[in-house]
Enzyme design. Sequence first.
Site, PDB file in Angstrom:
ATOM      1  N   HIS A 106      45.835  44.615  27.085  1.00  0.00           N
ATOM      2  CA  HIS A 106      45.504  45.072  28.438  1.00  0.00           C
ATOM      3  C   HIS A 106      46.424  46.221  28.859  1.00  0.00           C
ATOM      4  CE1 HIS A 106      43.390  44.805  32.135  1.00  0.00           C
ATOM      5  NE2 HIS A 106      44.306  44.162  32.847  1.00  0.00           N
ATOM      6  N   HIS A 156      42.137  35.474  35.645  1.00  0.00           N
ATOM      7  CA  HIS A 156      43.516  35.927  35.496  1.00  0.00           C
ATOM      8  C   HIS A 156      44.417  34.706  35.320  1.00  0.00           C
ATOM      9  CE1 HIS A 156      41.473  39.286  37.451  1.00  0.00           C
ATOM     10  NE2 HIS A 156      42.415  40.073  36.978  1.00  0.00           N
ATOM     11  N   HIS A 216      49.907  48.424  32.782  1.00  0.00           N
ATOM     12  CA  HIS A 216      48.777  48.334  33.714  1.00  0.00           C
ATOM     13  C   HIS A 216      48.585  49.604  34.576  1.00  0.00           C
ATOM     14  CE1 HIS A 216      45.842  46.460  36.474  1.00  0.00           C
ATOM     15  NE2 HIS A 216      45.749  45.493  35.556  1.00  0.00           N
ATOM     16  N   ASP A 262      43.157  37.942  32.147  1.00  0.00           N
ATOM     17  CA  ASP A 262      43.931  39.181  32.223  1.00  0.00           C
ATOM     18  C   ASP A 262      45.326  38.963  32.810  1.00  0.00           C
ATOM     19  OD1 ASP A 262      41.616  40.339  31.359  1.00  0.00           O
ATOM     20  OD2 ASP A 262      41.456  41.796  32.990  1.00  0.00           O
TER      21      ASP A 262
END
Length: 425
Positions: free
Chosen positions: A286, A377, A290, A236
Amino acid sequence: MSTRRKQNLKAHMKRKKKRRLQRRIIVSVSGVLLFLLISFLYLNYNKPELIVIRPRNVEINQGEALPKLSANITYAGKRKKRALGENGYTLSSLLSDLKKGKHYELVFEGDTNVDNKYPIHVKFTEDFKNLLKNQYQGKIELKTEKGHVTVLNSRGKWQSDDKGKRFLLEDGTYLANQYLNSQGQLYYFDSNGYMVTGDVPIGRNMMHFNKKGAFEKRGELLPLDPARPMIALTFDDGPGSETAGILDTLEKYNAHATFFMLGTQIPNHPDIPGRMLEIGCELGNHSYGHPNLTKESPESIRTQFNQTNQLLTDVAGSPATVARVPYGAINGKVSANMTLPAIFWTIDTRDWETKNKDANVAATLQGAGDGHIILLHDIHKSTAESVEPIILGLYAQGYQLVTINEMAKAKNITLEPGKSYHIIQ
């Protein structure tokens, strides 16, 4: 003069001549011997004094800090009072300085994180080199030898028998069905614990190892085997500065992964999404910035995903095929406004919190299971460092490393837009 007397006189003269010749020979030989003796003493007195500097050998475990290096100074002569310089500086003074580590440094050429035998070299200071060339020339001769630092493998040691090479671990067992990094090379051991050579199927790869057992190259990509366990690594918040290195590692081992990218990050690394596709990875969405999508309007939710998909299409020629909501925050409103499957995770490594390579590896390998989805990540250096041991560890456990859609297809599962998936079985 009688005949007899003449004969006696002649014999006497002959003996006298012989004695003169003998004296001349003795004098000549004595002169030569005296010259040789004087020359020997002169040369012996003025010959350079030999000093030997040899670094002491060191043995450490992998990863340990290198201790302070030192050297043995050897002088076998008997002229320590020989003057070398002004102010009473003698050979004895020089020997004392050398034993204190003056006039030189010991240079280690190696990596304490890689088990091997590395040389230690003696390097003189520039000032001392000048002294040797000028003031000390003809007075001393310095000979340097090599020492070694032996870095021991922290996992165990190599052994050999008539069947081949094995690696004995610290717990007394042999490494089996696993890779080993040793001496800067990568090795693999079969189910019986013996080092492999040649072409060997490992994970989804046909891997080639040379005659000495060192990994050389990946061969063909083997088709997925639905009967064997598979697992999906997901990353991510990228692409970031560590993503390219992660892709290098994935490509090296022919492992596939899924990257859930932020729209704000894509313009900073426009070449990365395309490379992901080239090496068999999957593009994930994603959102753009965010946000917590449960607090956004339906239009804003759609915009967050649409903007990122457009950016991916612009730089890679393809939009994302799966999505992941920020913070894992989802409700009916979010699901209803998603056009892609909502992928969550089975194992959260919490790499963003620990920022610890070993913790990432342990969390992944200890919790791994068929159909599991691993959350990582790709913006953390510690995560990038953990990718290789994670891949090798999962391969050792028999997993095939696949993308989300590869795993779903292999398991005959159709991923639906807006539907949440924490595991694919």
